[in-house]
Design an enzyme around this catalytic site. Structure first.
Site, PDB file in Angstrom:
ATOM      1  CE  LYS A 212      42.085 -46.839   7.820  1.00 25.05           C
ATOM      2  NZ  LYS A 212      40.712 -46.599   8.322  1.00 25.05           N
ATOM      3  CB  SER A 288      38.494 -48.880   6.218  1.00 22.52           C
ATOM      4  OG  SER A 288      38.593 -47.803   7.131  1.00 22.52           O
ATOM      5  N   GLY A 309      35.671 -44.347  11.299  1.00 27.68           N
ATOM      6  CA  GLY A 309      34.592 -43.499  10.781  1.00 27.68           C
ATOM      7  C   GLY A 309      33.241 -44.169  10.816  1.00 27.68           C
ATOM      8  N   GLY A 310      33.246 -45.504  10.871  1.00 25.55           N
ATOM      9  CA  GLY A 310      32.012 -46.285  10.951  1.00 25.55           C
ATOM     10  C   GLY A 310      32.329 -47.642  11.540  1.00 25.55           C
ATOM     11  N   GLY A 311      32.996 -47.636  12.690  1.00 25.18           N
ATOM     12  CA  GLY A 311      33.456 -48.883  13.296  1.00 25.18           C
ATOM     13  C   GLY A 311      34.762 -49.382  12.723  1.00 25.18           C
ATOM     14  CB  SER A 312      37.031 -47.904  10.192  1.00 27.56           C
ATOM     15  OG  SER A 312      36.011 -47.759   9.243  1.00 27.56           O
TER      16      SER A 312
END
Length: 620
Positions: A212, A288, A309-312
């Site tokens: 990524k 993301s 970071g938030g389910g990314s």
């Protein structure tokens, strides 16, 4: 503005007075999102108003008030102390079917230890089933290289041709932000020579792995999905996790596309294109870590790295029908990763099989760098034993029914059937629980990740021409910069409160189970291609089940368990207590191969006959 219209905040009960049992009177608050979808001209106008000194303050106040941030966070009253970093003291695992690994082993040695824990043959992995269709795994590649059926150089050439075809019309998948043909072929040639000499470094030697574009990997710039960040923060070295993969001989094939600055859930990037879902190219891949999920789902790489970071990692993995593994906070070194969300983000793994995720997890583990915060003691490393004759037993799965069911009907039905199968095959038990204040936790996490992103970029943003940012990201950054120190501290108090709730639940159960997302992949609309889009209703549904893993630093894994009525993947998530990765990997293996393999094979065959999902397959 707040002192003129101050609203009464919620007064939270002390933790010890909250009932976590199935008959608790704690109210389940559904996501309270009041924001229309915007794209195109509308998002441009909205961004302009938010950035204006006259209207911006008023608009942000209204947004935060209407979405309950003032009531649940800003003006809330709670006695708990703030917890700023979710560090966890190490505790030995209760599970028996594990192996303790020497902390002084090199990455290739750790990979070999992981391979020693796996079943001997592919038929053993699939429970004796020889599937009609499946991804090529790491071991498939390694065995083919060893017996000279194929070479890393040939795989690299086919990979390059496939990426070129996918990224041009009519598909325009936008998997990668950057990939370097010469560098890929150079790595592949060196790997091929090692196999010819009979000296491969590990089973990862010659395996294509995508990274990524939030993680440093030479010779590429790290853009974070932007057009400017790499100019002010040059990439001078590999991230620690990338170094460890390189030491194992992996071919690092480029930097995958992502939502700009990780500030969204769709994977729509106006600078580098929309990463499309290989199951239906008119649908989003999720964000993301969009490119990493899609490139694995398309069969171009068996494994890719993301940042969660938030389910990314887990969210796009679920939407694209692959495995997504997020380790415990502090388990994988974070050095060399963009510091956009330093207390909630973790390097994660997207893979076609849980075994492949496990092998890469093994490669990246090891002693943490001295600059990375720890709880004081280096955590022990345990690997699950897949080839044990005694399957993992007596697993207790905590389920909060109202939360579990807060998703689309086809997701609820599919995930419930998967749980029924686990109970039927293995005798595992469901423990009904209540997890209070889940929507509060989502807002506290949003306040935290927004504040951290804004703080990390503030010195750069002051000098940046806003025109270099996507319009949706401009809106996100305006909201992020509006969070006050008071809101950040209140959010950390809620973090501590939620940590206590979750640790109490883990005293009753081994893992918490839920769907991975509340919706499946939704359509890509033309008006979002140039501006990005604001879709906070779908965004809240996508992250609904992921937040605790990030906010509390807990390990979690998503496993594909079926499809919706349109043939789009559905994921089931298991979240465990700190350092429980071996248990999660065992459970994911049981779920993936013991239950849904036949359904997956049948569906892939049907899709192929209809001429759809043409990307899904193997390079070899």
């Amino acid at each position: 503005m707040g002192w003129l219209f101050k609203e009464e905040g919620l007064v939270y009960k002390p933790v010890e007075e909250v009932d976590l049992g199935p008959t608790s009177h704690e109210h389940y608050l559904r996501a309270h999102v009041k924001a229309p979808r915007m794209a195109g001209l509308m998002v441009k106008i909205f961004a302009w108003f938010l950035e204006s000194r006259i209207f911006g303050t008023l608009l942000l106040y209204i947004l935060k008030r209407d979405n309950l941030i003032h009531k649940l966070i800003t003006n809330a009253e709670l006695e708990t102390l703030p917890l700023f970093v979710p560090l966890h003291p190490f505790e030995d695992l209760k599970e028996e079917e594990v192996k303790c690994i020497d902390s002084d082993l090199s990455p290739p040695e750790q990979v070999q230890q992981a391979v020693n824990c796996l079943p001997i043959s592919a038929e053993d992995i699939f429970g004796g089933i020889k599937p009609y269709f499946r991804w090529w795994t790491i071991l498939d590649y390694s065995r083919a290289y060893t017996c000279r059926k194929i070479t890393p150089r040939l795989v690299a050439e086919r990979f390059i041709a496939a990426v070129h075809e996918c990224c041009n019309p009519p598909l325009q998948m936008s998997f990668f932000i950057n990939y370097n043909v010469e560098d890929i072929l150079k790595q592949a040639t060196e790997s091929t020579l090692r196999y010819e000499r009979g000296q491969p470094i590990s089973v990862l030697d010659g395996i294509p792995i995508a990274i990524k574009d939030e993680i440093d990997c030479c010779p590429y710039p790290t853009t974070g999905g932007t057009k400017w960040l790499h100019k002010v923060r040059p990439c001078t070295d590999d991230a620690c996790c990338v170094k460890r993969l390189r030491l194992c001989g992996a071919i690092l094939v480029g930097k995958t596309n992502m939502h700009e600055l990780g500030a969204g859930t769709s994977g729509i990037n106006p600078h580098y294109g929309v990463t499309r879902n290989p199951y239906d190219i008119t649908k989003i891949s999720g964000g993301s870590s969009s490119g990493s999920a899609a490139v694995v789902a398309a069969g171009l790489c068996p494994v890719a790295l993301g940042v969660d970071g938030g389910g990314s990692v887990r969210m796009p993995a679920a939407l694209c029908g692959v495995i997504g593994l997020k380790p415990t906070f502090g388990r994988i070194p974070h050095s060399g990763v963009l510091p956009l969300n330093w207390t909630v983000g973790m390097v994660g793994i997207l893979a076609g099989t849980i075994e492949d995720a496990f092998i890469v997890y093994a490669a990246m583990n090891g002693r943490l760098p001295s600059d990375q915060p720890t709880s004081g003691v280096q955590p022990k490393l345990y690997f699950p034993l897949f080839h044990s004759t005694k399957p993992i037993s007596d697993v207790k799965l905590a389920k909060y029914a109202e939360w579990f069911d807060d998703c689309r009907d086809d997701i609820r039905i599919c995930c419930s059937k998967a749980l029924d199968k686990l109970q039927e095959h293995y005798g595992w038990k469901i423990v009904e629980v209540t997890i209070p204040d889940i929507e509060v936790m989502r807002l506290a996490h949003y306040s935290t990740i927004g504040s951290e992103c804004s703080a990390s970029l503030s010195s750069h943003l002051e000098k940046l021409n806003p025109a270099e940012l996507g319009w949706d990201t401009r809106v996100a950054l305006s909201v992020y910069s509006s969070f006050s120190s008071n809101e950040y501290i209140k959010a950390q108090k809620i973090r501590n409160r939620q940590m206590q709730f979750h640790m109490n639940i883990f005293a009753q159960a081994d893992v918490i189970v839920s769907p991975t997302t509340g919706v499946t992949a939704y359509p890509i609309k033309d008006d979002a291609l140039e501006t990005g889009e604001l879709d906070y209703i779908n965004g809240a549904a996508l992250v609904r089940f992921s937040i605790a893993g990030n906010f509390l630093g807990l390990p979690a894994v998503t496993v594909p368990v079926g499809y919706d009525k349109l043939g789009l993947p559905i994921g089931l998530q298991f979240m465990g207590p700190p350092w429980s990765e071996p248990t999660l990997i065992h459970i994911a293996s049981a779920m993936q191969y013991g239950i849904v393999v036949i359904t997956t094979i049948t569906y892939m065959f049907m899709q192929d006959r209809r001429g759809r999902s043409v990307l899904i397959g193997s390079l070899c």
